[in-house]
Design an enzyme around this catalytic site. Structure first.
Site, short mmCIF file in Angstrom:
data_model
loop_
_atom_site.label_atom_id
_atom_site.label_comp_id
_atom_site.label_asym_id
_atom_site.label_seq_id
_atom_site.Cartn_x
_atom_site.Cartn_y
_atom_site.Cartn_z
CE LYS A 1 -50.84 6.40 82.66
NZ LYS A 1 -51.24 5.92 83.97
CG ASP B 1 -57.24 3.11 88.02
OD1 ASP B 1 -57.23 3.45 86.82
OD2 ASP B 1 -56.45 3.56 88.87
CG PHE C 1 -49.82 4.12 90.16
CD1 PHE C 1 -48.92 4.69 91.04
CD2 PHE C 1 -50.39 4.91 89.18
CE1 PHE C 1 -48.57 6.03 90.93
CE2 PHE C 1 -50.05 6.25 89.07
CZ PHE C 1 -49.13 6.81 89.94
C1 LIG Z 1 -51.31 6.53 85.29
C2 LIG Z 1 -52.32 5.95 86.20
C3 LIG Z 1 -53.05 6.75 87.10
C4 LIG Z 1 -52.76 8.21 87.30
O1 LIG Z 1 -53.00 8.97 86.19
P1 LIG Z 1 -52.41 10.48 86.09
O2 LIG Z 1 -52.98 11.00 84.82
O3 LIG Z 1 -50.92 10.35 86.09
O4 LIG Z 1 -52.90 11.20 87.29
C5 LIG Z 1 -54.05 6.16 87.84
N1 LIG Z 1 -54.33 4.85 87.71
C6 LIG Z 1 -53.64 4.04 86.87
C7 LIG Z 1 -54.00 2.60 86.79
C8 LIG Z 1 -52.61 4.56 86.10
O5 LIG Z 1 -51.90 3.76 85.30
#
Ligand SMILES: *Cc1c(COP(=O)(O)O)cnc(C)c1O
Length: 394
Positions: free
Chosen positions: A249, A220, A135
């Site tokens: 986050k 990420d 994701f």
């Molecule tokens: C939550 C998340 C995102 C996206 O972040 P947003 O602030 O919702 O755009 C991207 N990568 C990972 C691994 C995430 O958990």
């Protein structure tokens, strides 16, 4: 309980989320209160965002002081907190020296990383390889990087230049990297995909492959970063040095902020005018981030998450109806025994006053604030036991 058939939170919101079962009005530490005054134990932290807990006084003070000092002047001019936050992130990442681009979310941090990889790769070398089950966000490019084809279909055509390979399959990755590839983009623990750690062998193998083929390794760390897994960053468990790291986050403890870090020689591919954002790095968000990082360092949150994670893992593993617990630190998935529906268990838990979510149809995600106490862990485990038992009674 409110009418669950009504659109989320009121009739004028777009229905992009399922019906919201409760409305929260206040939070403090690991506790939340809803609009009827009912108290909850929060073991989700706003999806791994409020790592210092709700309404942390140092963050609240920093935000209110900054709001009375300077909120915003645009990136045409210098402002202060962003320099400090960039320097701290560079030090905590420890794979530099590198530089930071600030934005407002995880998806934007990954967009910046993807654009940086394209700029670094040059024309014809622009493909980003990511993993199935990943994701990376919901913008069109990060949606395509997200290795979940079911989420793509209704938005086709998606931007060109993305390729997916099986998670933790080095041979598949080796086969996917041809001369059109600029970067490999991976989570160190797949969060939304079900809390599945990359593992040392895989991530080290990916690093070696990226070196051999001269492509960038982008990690990420939007969900895993800043102490959540028991290290400052997930890649630090595996002794691997990435070229680019994305963060969001937990960085603002609830104030929206994202960051894309890259080692100097990669970061320097961006020239003035290549990328920009109105809000990114503005004083309000970076003042919050500066306070967050300062509390995180003072409290040594990675060690606290590692210790608390061990306790939570031990207690959750021992519960009747639990098949196993996976994850790192305080990013855990509780896999339920055959026949138990994680969505229903999460709903039972909420009705008992415990906030968790179903990360897959058979697993619950536990991601409490990193400052969670032993007593709160014990309390959550006993609520979870009752929620799982209630599901068994059906
Ligand atoms: C939550 C998340 C995102 C996206 O972040 P947003 O602030 O919702 O755009 C991207 N990568 C990972 C691994 C995430 O958990």
């Amino acid at each position: 309980m409110s009418d669950v058939t009504a659109p989320a939170g009121g009739s004028r919101l777009m229905a992009t989320y399922p019906p919201q079962p409760v409305t929260f009005v206040r939070g403090e530490g690991c506790r939340l209160w809803d609009d009827t005054g009912r108290e909850y134990l929060d073991f989700l932290s706003g999806l791994a965002v409020c790592s210092l807990g709700h309404s942390h006084p140092a963050v609240a003070d920093a935000v209110s002081a900054q709001a009375r000092t300077l909120l915003h002047v645009s990136n045409l001019f210098g402002t202060l907190p962003q320099r400090e936050v960039a320097a701290t992130l560079d030090r905590l990442i420890g794979a530099g020296p590198g530089k930071v681009f600030f934005c407002n979310s995880g998806a934007e941090a990954n967009e910046a990383a993807i654009k940086l990889a394209r700029r670094w790769g040059g024309r014809g070398r622009h493909v980003v390889v990511s993993a199935y089950g990943s994701f990376h966000g919901r913008t069109l490019a990060t949606l395509h990087a997200t290795g979940q084809p079911a989420k793509h279909e209704v938005f086709q055509p998606l931007p060109e230049g993305f390729r997916h390979v099986a998670w933790r399959d080095l041979d598949a990755l080796a086969a996917a990297i041809d001369p059109s590839v600029a970067a490999v983009l991976l989570e160190t623990v797949q969060g939304e995909g079900g809390v599945n750690p990359a593992g040392a062998d895989y991530l080290r193998g990916v690093r070696a492959l990226c070196d051999e083929r001269a492509v960038l390794l982008i990690v990420d760390e939007v969900q895993t970063g800043l102490g959540r897994t028991g290290e400052w960053f997930g890649f630090q468990h595996y002794g691997v040095r990435p070229d680019v790291v994305t963060i969001a986050k937990a960085l603002g403890n609830g104030v929206p902020i994202g960051a894309c870090w890259a080692r100097d020689d990669v970061a320097d591919a961006f020239k003035p005018g290549d990328h920009a954002t109105t809000f990114g790095g503005q004083p309000l968000a970076t003042a919050a981030a500066a306070a967050v990082l300062s509390v995180m360092e003072a409290e040594d949150v990675p060690s606290r998450a590692a210790r608390a994670g061990e306790r939570l893992r031990r207690e959750a593993s021992a519960l009747p109806g639990v098949r196993g617990v996976r994850g790192l630190g305080l990013l855990l998935a509780v896999e339920l025994e055959e026949g138990k529906d994680a969505g229903r268990v999460a709903a039972h838990a909420l009705s008992l006053g415990l906030v968790v979510n179903a990360v897959t149809p058979t697993a619950l995600r536990l991601a409490p604030p990193l400052l969670v106490s032993d007593a709160e862990i014990d309390e959550a485990a006993s609520l979870l036991a009752r929620a799982i038992a209630a599901e068994g009674d059906r």
